[in-house]
Design a protein around this motif. Structure first.
Motif, PDB file in Angstrom:
ATOM      1  N   GLY A   1       0.800  -1.230   0.000  1.00 35.74           N
ATOM      2  CA  GLY A   1       0.000   0.000   0.000  1.00 35.74           C
ATOM      3  C   GLY A   1       0.825   1.268   0.000  1.00 35.74           C
ATOM      4  O   GLY A   1       0.285   2.363   0.167  1.00 35.74           O
ATOM      5  N   LYS A   2       2.135   1.137  -0.219  1.00 34.53           N
ATOM      6  CA  LYS A   2       3.023   2.299  -0.150  1.00 34.53           C
ATOM      7  C   LYS A   2       2.719   3.326  -1.239  1.00 34.53           C
ATOM      8  O   LYS A   2       2.571   4.519  -0.956  1.00 34.53           O
ATOM      9  N   SER A   3       2.645   2.879  -2.470  1.00 35.44           N
ATOM     10  CA  SER A   3       2.419   3.811  -3.585  1.00 35.44           C
ATOM     11  C   SER A   3       1.036   4.450  -3.509  1.00 35.44           C
ATOM     12  O   SER A   3       0.876   5.635  -3.829  1.00 35.44           O
ATOM     13  N   THR A   4       0.051   3.689  -3.083  1.00 30.56           N
ATOM     14  CA  THR A   4      -1.293   4.249  -2.908  1.00 30.56           C
ATOM     15  C   THR A   4      -1.265   5.365  -1.869  1.00 30.56           C
ATOM     16  O   THR A   4      -1.836   6.442  -2.077  1.00 30.56           O
ATOM     17  N   PHE A   5      -0.580   5.122  -0.764  1.00 30.80           N
ATOM     18  CA  PHE A   5      -0.484   6.117   0.295  1.00 30.80           C
ATOM     19  C   PHE A   5       0.221   7.378  -0.202  1.00 30.80           C
ATOM     20  O   PHE A   5      -0.214   8.501   0.073  1.00 30.80           O
ATOM     21  N   ILE A   6       1.278   7.205  -0.952  1.00 32.75           N
ATOM     22  CA  ILE A   6       2.014   8.346  -1.495  1.00 32.75           C
ATOM     23  C   ILE A   6       1.142   9.147  -2.447  1.00 32.75           C
ATOM     24  O   ILE A   6       1.160  10.391  -2.445  1.00 32.75           O
ATOM     25  N   LYS A   7       0.366   8.473  -3.264  1.00 31.78           N
ATOM     26  CA  LYS A   7      -0.523   9.188  -4.196  1.00 31.78           C
ATOM     27  C   LYS A   7      -1.594   9.966  -3.435  1.00 31.78           C
ATOM     28  O   LYS A   7      -2.018  11.033  -3.879  1.00 31.78           O
ATOM     29  N   CYS A   8      -1.999   9.459  -2.294  1.00 32.48           N
ATOM     30  CA  CYS A   8      -2.928  10.213  -1.443  1.00 32.48           C
ATOM     31  C   CYS A   8      -2.248  11.484  -0.923  1.00 32.48           C
ATOM     32  O   CYS A   8      -2.836  12.572  -0.949  1.00 32.48           O
ATOM     33  N   ILE A   9      -1.006  11.349  -0.473  1.00 32.25           N
ATOM     34  CA  ILE A   9      -0.265  12.505   0.037  1.00 32.25           C
ATOM     35  C   ILE A   9      -0.135  13.578  -1.038  1.00 32.25           C
ATOM     36  O   ILE A   9      -0.266  14.775  -0.769  1.00 32.25           O
TER      37      ILE A   9
ATOM     38  N   GLY B   1       2.918  21.129   5.451  1.00 36.80           N
ATOM     39  CA  GLY B   1       3.186  22.487   5.903  1.00 36.80           C
ATOM     40  C   GLY B   1       1.972  23.131   6.538  1.00 36.80           C
ATOM     41  O   GLY B   1       1.783  24.350   6.443  1.00 36.80           O
ATOM     42  N   GLY B   2       1.133  22.318   7.165  1.00 33.14           N
ATOM     43  CA  GLY B   2      -0.072  22.822   7.816  1.00 33.14           C
ATOM     44  C   GLY B   2      -1.251  23.028   6.888  1.00 33.14           C
ATOM     45  O   GLY B   2      -2.334  23.409   7.338  1.00 33.14           O
ATOM     46  N   LYS B   3      -1.081  22.756   5.585  1.00 34.03           N
ATOM     47  CA  LYS B   3      -2.141  22.943   4.601  1.00 34.03           C
ATOM     48  C   LYS B   3      -2.650  21.592   4.100  1.00 34.03           C
ATOM     49  O   LYS B   3      -1.893  20.623   4.017  1.00 34.03           O
ATOM     50  N   ASP B   4      -3.929  21.554   3.760  1.00 32.48           N
ATOM     51  CA  ASP B   4      -4.487  20.337   3.173  1.00 32.48           C
ATOM     52  C   ASP B   4      -3.683  19.960   1.935  1.00 32.48           C
ATOM     53  O   ASP B   4      -3.370  20.817   1.100  1.00 32.48           O
ATOM     54  N   CYS B   5      -3.332  18.675   1.817  1.00 28.09           N
ATOM     55  CA  CYS B   5      -2.457  18.230   0.733  1.00 28.09           C
ATOM     56  C   CYS B   5      -3.037  18.477  -0.658  1.00 28.09           C
ATOM     57  O   CYS B   5      -2.310  18.502  -1.648  1.00 28.09           O
ATOM     58  N   ARG B   6      -4.357  18.674  -0.721  1.00 30.33           N
ATOM     59  CA  ARG B   6      -4.991  18.902  -2.024  1.00 30.33           C
ATOM     60  C   ARG B   6      -5.006  20.375  -2.425  1.00 30.33           C
ATOM     61  O   ARG B   6      -5.429  20.726  -3.524  1.00 30.33           O
ATOM     62  N   SER B   7      -4.531  21.244  -1.548  1.00 26.73           N
ATOM     63  CA  SER B   7      -4.527  22.681  -1.821  1.00 26.73           C
ATOM     64  C   SER B   7      -3.332  23.055  -2.697  1.00 26.73           C
ATOM     65  O   SER B   7      -2.306  22.362  -2.729  1.00 26.73           O
TER      66      SER B   7
ATOM     67  N   ALA C   1      -0.085  23.522  -0.713  1.00 25.99           N
ATOM     68  CA  ALA C   1       0.641  22.288  -0.408  1.00 25.99           C
ATOM     69  C   ALA C   1       1.352  21.747  -1.643  1.00 25.99           C
ATOM     70  O   ALA C   1       2.509  21.340  -1.579  1.00 25.99           O
ATOM     71  N   LYS C   2       0.657  21.745  -2.766  1.00 28.85           N
ATOM     72  CA  LYS C   2       1.237  21.185  -3.994  1.00 28.85           C
ATOM     73  C   LYS C   2       2.480  21.947  -4.432  1.00 28.85           C
ATOM     74  O   LYS C   2       3.392  21.372  -5.041  1.00 28.85           O
ATOM     75  N   ARG C   3       2.529  23.240  -4.131  1.00 24.72           N
ATOM     76  CA  ARG C   3       3.694  24.043  -4.525  1.00 24.72           C
ATOM     77  C   ARG C   3       4.972  23.614  -3.814  1.00 24.72           C
ATOM     78  O   ARG C   3       6.076  23.859  -4.314  1.00 24.72           O
ATOM     79  N   VAL C   4       4.838  23.014  -2.650  1.00 28.77           N
ATOM     80  CA  VAL C   4       6.041  22.686  -1.862  1.00 28.77           C
ATOM     81  C   VAL C   4       6.360  21.191  -1.871  1.00 28.77           C
ATOM     82  O   VAL C   4       7.236  20.739  -1.143  1.00 28.77           O
ATOM     83  N   ILE C   5       5.660  20.433  -2.717  1.00 28.90           N
ATOM     84  CA  ILE C   5       5.917  18.998  -2.829  1.00 28.90           C
ATOM     85  C   ILE C   5       6.713  18.705  -4.088  1.00 28.90           C
ATOM     86  O   ILE C   5       6.416  19.214  -5.172  1.00 28.90           O
ATOM     87  N   GLY C   6       7.727  17.874  -3.953  1.00 30.20           N
ATOM     88  CA  GLY C   6       8.427  17.308  -5.098  1.00 30.20           C
ATOM     89  C   GLY C   6       8.194  15.810  -5.078  1.00 30.20           C
ATOM     90  O   GLY C   6       8.462  15.157  -4.070  1.00 30.20           O
ATOM     91  N   TYR C   7       7.667  15.253  -6.169  1.00 27.16           N
ATOM     92  CA  TYR C   7       7.254  13.842  -6.184  1.00 27.16           C
ATOM     93  C   TYR C   7       7.954  13.101  -7.317  1.00 27.16           C
ATOM     94  O   TYR C   7       7.864  13.503  -8.480  1.00 27.16           O
ATOM     95  N   ILE C   8       8.661  12.041  -6.966  1.00 25.71           N
ATOM     96  CA  ILE C   8       9.310  11.183  -7.949  1.00 25.71           C
ATOM     97  C   ILE C   8       8.589   9.841  -7.923  1.00 25.71           C
ATOM     98  O   ILE C   8       8.777   9.031  -7.001  1.00 25.71           O
ATOM     99  N   PRO C   9       7.709   9.577  -8.901  1.00 26.42           N
ATOM    100  CA  PRO C   9       6.961   8.313  -8.900  1.00 26.42           C
ATOM    101  C   PRO C   9       7.853   7.129  -9.253  1.00 26.42           C
ATOM    102  O   PRO C   9       8.958   7.305  -9.793  1.00 26.42           O
TER     103      PRO C   9
END
Length: 230
Positions: free
Chosen positions: A39-47, A60-66, A69-77
């Motif tokens: 369930g690791k990848s599923t959890f990461i996709k939720c984040i 950063g205290g903001k809902d991950c869907r905002s 929040a998205k501006r400060v995330i770097g995601y390597i699938p």
């Protein structure tokens, strides 16, 4: 930097993630461990806000869907999500425009460190799987995110790139960034972590800090997942 509370994700009534609560703090490298299908990848996709879920995820205290929040995330699938008919340079141009960031020195540094400087005009589909992974990492780091999430980052990388990436983990930690690495290959993250969370069948079964006495990470992993250490 990252805090999740009771995150649950179901697919057709089957719980891929069941009430997962954890934290990834600034200045630390956190591991998300588990066998394939845990369930690791599923959890990461939720984040990353890519899947709907029940529970709460704050970045950063903001809902991950905002957007904040998205501006400060770097995601390597795990599998690079690239555009076949964009060149290496065009991918980086796209990121700069999307995030309104411009750092020519960082851009060149990433290209040099991941051996892409001489491949700037190559289309993504012309790159090897390993080079595609390197480009994916460059794209995720270019806007200097505060939370960097790696999903099986070592897959397809050559030994030099793995060494480079491990150095980057340490650099990000020293820059007070939060790093979350998902993997089932313990050797790939040996000696470069602060906190580890172990998933099994979609549930968080154990957590440990690198400075804890007692079982080693490997011993804990085998105990939780039920895999025999041979």
């Amino acid at each position: 930097m990252l805090k999740t509370e009771n995150v649950t994700k179901c697919f057709r009534g089957v719980k891929a993630n069941n009430s997962i609560s954890l934290e990834a703090k600034r200045g630390e490298v956190s591991l998300l461990l588990g066998l394939n299908g845990a369930g690791k990848s599923t959890f990461i996709k939720c984040i990353c806000g890519l899947l709907k879920f029940d529970g709460k995820i704050l970045v950063g205290g903001k809902d991950c869907r905002s957007l904040e929040a998205k501006r400060v995330i770097g995601y390597i699938p795990e599998t690079p999500a690239l555009y076949d008919y964009l060149t290496v340079d065009e991918h980086l141009d796209f990121i700069e425009r999307a995030y309104k960031c411009k750092n020519p020195a960082l851009r060149q540094q990433l290209l040099d460190r991941f051996e892409l400087a001489d491949k700037k005009q190559k289309l993504a589909k012309e790159l090897s799987k390993g080079m595609q992974q390197k480009l994916s990492i460059c794209c995720a780091l270019l806007h200097e995110p505060e939370l960097i999430i790696f999903d099986e980052p070592m897959v397809g990388l050559d030994p030099l790139a793995i060494k480079t990436l491990k150095s980057i983990f340490e650099e990000l930690k020293n820059e007070d960034k939060a790093v979350l690495i998902s993997t089932h290959i313990l050797d790939s993250v040996e000696n470069c972590w602060d906190k580890a969370y172990i998933l099994s069948l979609g549930e968080l079964k154990a957590e440990m800090a690198s400075d804890e006495d007692g079982k080693s990470l490997e011993e804990m992993f085998f105990a939780v997942t039920g895999v025999e250490d041979k």
